[in-house]
Design an enzyme around this catalytic site. Structure first.
Site, PDB file in Angstrom:
ATOM      1  CB  CYS A   1     -17.356  32.583 -65.916  1.00 33.85           C
ATOM      2  SG  CYS A   1     -15.976  33.688 -66.332  1.00 33.85           S
TER       3      CYS A   1
ATOM      4  CG  HIS B   1     -14.718  29.680 -63.235  1.00 37.89           C
ATOM      5  ND1 HIS B   1     -15.236  29.001 -64.316  1.00 37.89           N
ATOM      6  CD2 HIS B   1     -14.186  30.826 -63.732  1.00 37.89           C
ATOM      7  CE1 HIS B   1     -15.008  29.693 -65.422  1.00 37.89           C
ATOM      8  NE2 HIS B   1     -14.382  30.807 -65.100  1.00 37.89           N
TER       9      HIS B   1
ATOM     10  CD  GLU C   1     -16.560  26.022 -62.754  1.00 40.46           C
ATOM     11  OE1 GLU C   1     -16.056  26.350 -63.853  1.00 40.46           O
ATOM     12  OE2 GLU C   1     -17.329  26.754 -62.108  1.00 40.46           O
TER      13      GLU C   1
END
Length: 539
Positions: free
Chosen positions: A381, A507, A509
């Site tokens: 990001c 993102h 993750e």
């Protein structure tokens, strides 16, 4: 449908979320379909505008809901795919009640906490059950018993238990059993008083989770059993794990937590097959290789600020049979002392998401260090935007290039506010949020890692790569390897001439799991291992 409610007492940060997630793991491995949800007593509508120092990371779901970080644990520990239905705050409850009052839906009645607020909370439980199905719904109640904000939620789950009946609901209460060094003994009084407070509200726990740093001997268990009014087998020891949070399901299984839950709820299930989970834990604890990866951020002293980043590195490390030593680097420290002091000797550099200009120049310096030294780089990001700014300044010669987030008057806005964001006045819930499709360029590093031409990833941002600079940057060697389907938004950038320099606007993750690491994290750790091996063949 069976319902499990997890409450906490004595102090916060006892690990209710991890305990609930771990129970979800165990019940799933017994063949049950588990749904998780979190009730948060704070008055914010969601944590989207909350300071990371107060709340930690904001975890984003597929539908764009900005939620509590515990939902990250829920999705990592189970296969449940969560939505805005699975996180309820006091702010949402009161907003809904007041909207109904203004619309005249209460037919002129006096609006009160009981029954209107509690009915709203119970309605969410029924909605989750009806729309998501499943065998068991595990609901964690945020905060601590005795907090004034949490009373409506506790009253609601008390009523709910009465309505669904004995055998269909189970209450688990997590407490602290502190060790007093001077007396050299564990003290049960905080647990006794916490349970007493819960029973005053009308809830009698079926199982007591005792967070402790020392083993609970038989005398302590019997005392808690007596004063807590539960069988001794329902007094569960929850000690700090030595190596990784993924040991928690194994420890709770040893304490027979899942056996007790199934017995109380009359769930006839086989024992869980923990072989694959144990294998993952063993790879985390006893890896063959190791690398040092620096995470450069501005909330670096907070464990929870980049929680999903750290967990994703753990997942990728285990998949590569590698221990990832995370080196937390304060971006502002790089600004003051330069990169060599903090970044030399690292096998990888990761810049996570974030907002605001504090520490920005330190991050740009870190990105340049990784690019010029050939160190694997991964930007997430803001980390992608930082990489673009650095490339524009130091490769393309645009010395004043930056983001309009940091300088609205910059002559080279290589990162700028999205067009639809320019008219936005309200902060909460107005970013580009949730799952969006990305098309990958065949032959790129991203395409190689995903093994797919099209992917879906979760977003949370307002600013984008300015396509006016696309031709210039690509001419200097930057590849935009992932774009939105229309091709107007840059989603992934990479440097093909670099060993591993990949950055994404989304993102990743939020989609990584213990036995299914995210491709970009997996590739990053693998590249860090290769970099380490090249520098030290004996590693």
């Amino acid at each position: 449908m069976k319902y499990i409610f997890v409450t906490g007492g004595v102090v916060s940060s006892l690990g209710k979320g991890l305990a609930a997630s771990s129970l979800g793991t165990l019940l799933e491995l017994r063949g049950l379909r588990v749904i998780m949800q979190k009730f948060d007593p704070y008055l914010n509508i969601d944590p989207g505008t909350m300071n990371p120092y107060e709340h930690g990371e904001v975890y984003v779901l597929d539908d764009g809901a900005e939620t509590d970080l515990d939902l990250g644990h829920y999705e990592r520990f189970t296969h449940t795919n969560l939505s805005k239905l699975n996180n309820l705050t006091s702010g949402q409850v009161y907003q809904s009640v007041l909207d109904k009052e203004r619309a005249g839906k209460y037919q002129g009645r006096t609006v009160q906490v009981i029954p209107h607020v509690t009915n709203e909370i119970k309605a969410r439980m029924h909605e989750v059950a009806e729309k998501m199905g499943g065998d068991v719904i595990i609901t964690e109640i945020g905060g601590t018993v005795g907090d004034i904000e949490g009373l409506p939620f506790l009253e609601a789950i008390r009523q709910f238990g009465h309505e669904v009946g004995v055998g269909n609901v189970l209450y688990i209460h997590a407490t602290l059993v502190p060790y007093i060094k001077a007396a050299q003994e564990l003290k049960t009084k905080p647990t006794q008083q916490s349970i007493a407070k819960l029973r005053e509200i009308g809830i009698a726990p079926h199982i007591i989770l005792c967070r402790t740093e020392h083993p609970l001997d038989l005398d302590v268990r019997e005392k808690i059993s007596l004063f807590g009014n539960v069988p001794i087998e329902s007094v569960v020891e929850v000690r700090d794990v030595k190596h990784t949070i993924y040991e928690v399901p194994l420890k709770l299984h040893e304490e027979r937590l899942d056996d007790n839950v199934c017995r109380i709820l009359n769930l006839n299930t086989p024992q869980p097959d923990l072989a694959r989970w144990r294998g993952f834990v063993q790879r985390v604890i006893h890896p063959t290789h190791h690398v040092r990866i620096g995470v450069v951020g501005k909330y670096i002293e907070l464990q929870d600020a980049y929680k999903s980043i750290y967990e994703s590195l753990t997942h990728a490390g285990a998949a590569n049979d590698c221990k990832v030593d995370i080196v937390r680097v304060d971006a502002e420290s790089i600004e003051k002392a330069g990169p060599e002091l903090y970044l030399a000797g690292l096998q990888g550099i990761l810049i996570p998401g974030g907002f605001g200009d504090r520490g920005t120049e330190g991050k740009i310096t870190a990105a340049r260090y990784a690019r010029e030294k050939g160190i694997p780089y991964f930007g997430v990001c803001l980390g992608m935007q930082i990489a673009v700014i650095e490339f524009a300044r130091n490769v393309c010669g645009l010395k004043e290039a930056t983001s309009t987030e940091f300088d609205k008057t910059t002559p080279h806005p290589v990162i700028s506010l999205m067009e639809e964001q320019k008219k936005v006045k309200q902060l909460g819930g107005t970013m580009r949020l949730g799952s969006w499709v990305t098309d990958l360029v065949p032959g790129s590093k991203a395409y190689e890692l995903y093994h797919s031409a099209t992917i879906t990833e979760r977003h949370r941002h307002r600013y984008e790569f300015n396509s006016d600079y696309k031709e210039l940057m690509e001419g200097k060697g930057l590849l935009i390897s992932g774009t939105s389907p229309k091709g107007d938004l840059a989603e992934i950038i990479e440097l093909p001439a670099h060993p591993y320099f990949v950055a994404c606007q989304f993102h990743p993750e939020f989609l990584s799991k213990p036995n299914n690491p995210h491709p970009l994290f997996h590739g990053f750790v693998k590249a860090a291992m290769k970099h380490h091996a090249a520098a030290d063949p004996g590693c």
